[in-house]
Write an enzyme that holds these catalytic residues in place. Structure first.
Site, short mmCIF file in Angstrom:
data_model
loop_
_atom_site.label_atom_id
_atom_site.label_comp_id
_atom_site.label_asym_id
_atom_site.label_seq_id
_atom_site.Cartn_x
_atom_site.Cartn_y
_atom_site.Cartn_z
N VAL A 138 1.72 -2.45 8.65
CA VAL A 138 1.34 -1.55 7.91
C VAL A 138 1.83 -0.19 8.29
CG1 VAL A 138 -1.13 -1.52 7.98
CG2 VAL A 138 -0.12 -0.81 5.82
N ASP A 139 1.23 0.02 9.64
CA ASP A 139 1.30 1.25 10.22
C ASP A 139 2.90 1.71 10.25
OD1 ASP A 139 0.76 3.67 11.52
OD2 ASP A 139 0.80 2.62 13.67
N ILE A 154 0.91 -1.10 -0.05
CA ILE A 154 0.08 0.14 -0.01
C ILE A 154 0.74 1.15 0.19
CG2 ILE A 154 -0.27 0.16 2.68
CD1 ILE A 154 -3.26 0.95 1.87
N TYR A 168 -3.67 -7.82 15.36
CA TYR A 168 -4.80 -7.56 16.00
C TYR A 168 -5.55 -8.86 15.73
CZ TYR A 168 -3.80 -2.76 16.93
OH TYR A 168 -3.12 -1.43 17.79
#
Length: 169
Positions: free
Chosen positions: A32-33, A10, A120
């Protein structure tokens, strides 16, 4: 069709806006963060310090700085701990609140990561169904975003979304 799939990273996507699966602090983390913060540069963390964090299910927007997109919407997904309806609603709210920000800002192309499916622990099949149904319902009622792209970093998520698209043609 207003929904597309993309297989890849992304942080490489050139769009109006990407959606970050963020930590509540909005200051970066893993997955991704962390990748988004690393590629965007220190300016993203500095900007996010002024946003005051973000609660589960909420979303906030920032410039993208050194990313190829224009903006980043940060949303905090739920941890899948109790396997209950409130966790599903929290995940749905991540998508709805991100879509509302995109609508308000007249964002044409919005790219979602697979929120909450990594560390998560949200089951990928359940998360893809929740996200797909939430996005398709929203798009039926709203002009913006003009296009939503689900960016899948792994084959499992890509196949799940491909099946959902086939079922809903």
């Amino acid at each position: 069709m207003r929904i597309e799939l993309h297989f890849g990273d992304i942080t490489e996507y050139n769009a109006d806006c990407i959606v970050n699966a963020a930590r509540p602090s909005l200051l970066g983390g893993g997955g991704v963060d962390g990748a988004i913060h690393k590629k965007a540069g220190v300016e993203l963390s500095e900007f996010c310090k002024n946003l005051g964090g973000c609660s589960v299910g909420e979303a906030k927007i920032s410039p993208a700085f050194h990313l190829p997109c224009n903006n980043v919407i940060h949303t905090v997904g739920p941890r899948y701990l109790f396997k209950n309806e409130s966790e599903i609603q929290d995940l749905k709210n991540c998508y709805l609140n991100s879509l509302e920000i995109a609508k308000k800002n007249e964002i044409k192309t919005l790219v979602f990561s697979n929120i909450s499916t990594g560390a998560y622990g949200f089951p990928k099949d359940l998360a893809s169904t929740v996200s797909f149904e939430t996005v398709t319902s929203f798009l039926l009622e709203n002009e913006f975003p003009e296009k939503v792209i689900f960016c899948c970093y792994d084959i499992e998520n890509l196949e799940l979304y491909m099946n959902l698209i086939k079922l809903n043609r």
